[in-house]
Design a protein around this motif. Structure first.
Motif, PDB file in Angstrom:
ATOM      1  N   UNK A  81      -0.053  -5.388  -1.303  1.00 24.31           N
ATOM      2  CA  UNK A  81       1.179  -4.789  -0.790  1.00 24.31           C
ATOM      3  C   UNK A  81       1.565  -5.531   0.495  1.00 24.31           C
ATOM      4  N   UNK A  82       2.711  -6.224   0.509  1.00 25.85           N
ATOM      5  CA  UNK A  82       3.081  -7.011   1.698  1.00 25.85           C
ATOM      6  C   UNK A  82       3.325  -6.171   2.947  1.00 25.85           C
ATOM      7  N   UNK A  83       3.592  -4.885   2.772  1.00 29.92           N
ATOM      8  CA  UNK A  83       3.862  -4.025   3.926  1.00 29.92           C
ATOM      9  C   UNK A  83       2.630  -3.274   4.414  1.00 29.92           C
ATOM     10  N   UNK A  84       1.541  -3.383   3.699  1.00 32.55           N
ATOM     11  CA  UNK A  84       0.337  -2.635   4.051  1.00 32.55           C
ATOM     12  C   UNK A  84      -0.405  -3.297   5.203  1.00 32.55           C
ATOM     13  N   UNK A  85      -0.880  -2.495   6.119  1.00 28.30           N
ATOM     14  CA  UNK A  85      -1.684  -2.989   7.239  1.00 28.30           C
ATOM     15  C   UNK A  85      -3.164  -2.709   7.011  1.00 28.30           C
ATOM     16  N   UNK A  86      -3.500  -2.044   5.904  1.00 29.69           N
ATOM     17  CA  UNK A  86      -4.895  -1.703   5.622  1.00 29.69           C
ATOM     18  C   UNK A  86      -5.338  -2.372   4.334  1.00 29.69           C
ATOM     19  N   UNK A  87      -6.630  -2.379   4.106  1.00 30.99           N
ATOM     20  CA  UNK A  87      -7.173  -2.802   2.829  1.00 30.99           C
ATOM     21  C   UNK A  87      -7.522  -4.265   2.697  1.00 30.99           C
ATOM     22  N   UNK A  88      -7.073  -5.132   3.558  1.00 29.79           N
ATOM     23  CA  UNK A  88      -7.404  -6.552   3.452  1.00 29.79           C
ATOM     24  C   UNK A  88      -8.627  -6.837   4.322  1.00 29.79           C
ATOM     25  N   UNK A  89      -9.746  -7.103   3.642  1.00 29.46           N
ATOM     26  CA  UNK A  89     -11.003  -7.328   4.336  1.00 29.46           C
ATOM     27  C   UNK A  89     -11.680  -8.558   3.745  1.00 29.46           C
ATOM     28  N   UNK A  90     -12.360  -9.295   4.597  1.00 24.63           N
ATOM     29  CA  UNK A  90     -13.047 -10.508   4.153  1.00 24.63           C
ATOM     30  C   UNK A  90     -14.395 -10.610   4.859  1.00 24.63           C
ATOM     31  N   UNK A  91     -15.253 -11.440   4.304  1.00 23.23           N
ATOM     32  CA  UNK A  91     -16.555 -11.709   4.907  1.00 23.23           C
ATOM     33  C   UNK A  91     -16.594 -13.184   5.298  1.00 23.23           C
ATOM     34  N   UNK A  92     -16.996 -13.435   6.521  1.00 23.81           N
ATOM     35  CA  UNK A  92     -17.218 -14.793   7.015  1.00 23.81           C
ATOM     36  C   UNK A  92     -18.667 -14.809   7.496  1.00 23.81           C
ATOM     37  N   UNK A  93     -19.548 -15.347   6.665  1.00 22.15           N
ATOM     38  CA  UNK A  93     -20.985 -15.279   6.927  1.00 22.15           C
ATOM     39  C   UNK A  93     -21.386 -15.813   8.290  1.00 22.15           C
ATOM     40  N   UNK A  94     -20.682 -16.831   8.798  1.00 20.88           N
ATOM     41  CA  UNK A  94     -21.023 -17.395  10.111  1.00 20.88           C
ATOM     42  C   UNK A  94     -20.780 -16.396  11.239  1.00 20.88           C
ATOM     43  N   UNK A  95     -19.913 -15.401  11.004  1.00 21.90           N
ATOM     44  CA  UNK A  95     -19.578 -14.449  12.059  1.00 21.90           C
ATOM     45  C   UNK A  95     -20.281 -13.117  11.869  1.00 21.90           C
ATOM     46  N   UNK A  96     -20.350 -12.635  10.630  1.00 22.67           N
ATOM     47  CA  UNK A  96     -20.947 -11.329  10.363  1.00 22.67           C
ATOM     48  C   UNK A  96     -21.214 -11.194   8.882  1.00 22.67           C
ATOM     49  N   UNK A  97     -22.238 -10.451   8.542  1.00 20.98           N
ATOM     50  CA  UNK A  97     -22.540 -10.170   7.139  1.00 20.98           C
ATOM     51  C   UNK A  97     -21.692  -9.004   6.633  1.00 20.98           C
ATOM     52  N   UNK A  98     -21.025  -8.309   7.528  1.00 16.89           N
ATOM     53  CA  UNK A  98     -20.171  -7.181   7.160  1.00 16.89           C
ATOM     54  C   UNK A  98     -18.733  -7.656   6.989  1.00 16.89           C
ATOM     55  N   UNK A  99     -17.980  -6.920   6.177  1.00 20.62           N
ATOM     56  CA  UNK A  99     -16.579  -7.283   6.000  1.00 20.62           C
ATOM     57  C   UNK A  99     -15.788  -6.959   7.264  1.00 20.62           C
ATOM     58  N   UNK A 100     -14.759  -7.777   7.503  1.00 22.28           N
ATOM     59  CA  UNK A 100     -13.914  -7.598   8.677  1.00 22.28           C
ATOM     60  C   UNK A 100     -12.464  -7.528   8.236  1.00 22.28           C
ATOM     61  N   UNK A 101     -11.656  -6.849   9.019  1.00 22.24           N
ATOM     62  CA  UNK A 101     -10.230  -6.760   8.738  1.00 22.24           C
ATOM     63  C   UNK A 101      -9.583  -8.131   8.897  1.00 22.24           C
TER      64      UNK A 101
END
Length: 129
Positions: free
Chosen positions: A80-100
């Motif tokens: 949803x282009x208007x949504x500010x929630x729900x988009x999360x990614x993991x970048x292993x070099x920064x954290x093992x947890x998902x981030x917004x």
């Protein structure tokens, strides 16, 4: 303190942190007079290692908090282009947890959520929900 200093301190307390029944005694003396006496048990050594880890992460983090050339993979995507929630990614070099994921603008968001045909794999169908 430098990153190397912190890593050395981490190694210094590691034997105590790994052995739950152990402790480290450090005595600072001048001549025959004890000036300071430190005792570190396993729980305290673990806490020290955790704090050292946080300090190393802070040293590794760019001052502008913008990370470049890091591998990211989607954990959750909301199309949803208007949504500010729900988009999360993991970048292993920064954290093992998902981030917004915060997009610079809607054009970037559209490009990341709907990649060009040249990036699509032939014969494989990818769906995100």
């Amino acid at each position: 303190m430098t990153k190397q200093d912190l890593q050395e301190w981490n190694k210094f307390v590691e034997p105590v942190a790994k052995d739950h029944g152990s402790q480290m005694n450090i005595n600072v003396s001048s001549g025959g007079t004890v000036i300071n006496n430190f005792t570190i048990n396993s729980t305290e050594a673990n806490a020290i290692q955790n704090e050292i880890g946080r300090k190393i992460e802070q040293l590794d983090e760019p001052e502008d908090h913008i990370h470049r050339r890091k591998v990211m993979y989607w954990y959750q995507a909301k199309f949803d282009p208007d949504s500010e929630t729900g988009n999360r990614a993991i970048i292993d070099d920064l954290s093992k947890k998902s981030m917004k994921v915060i997009f610079e603008n809607n054009t970037v968001k559209e490009a990341m959520l709907h990649p060009s045909e040249k990036f699509k794999s032939s014969g494989t169908s990818w769906h995100m929900s």
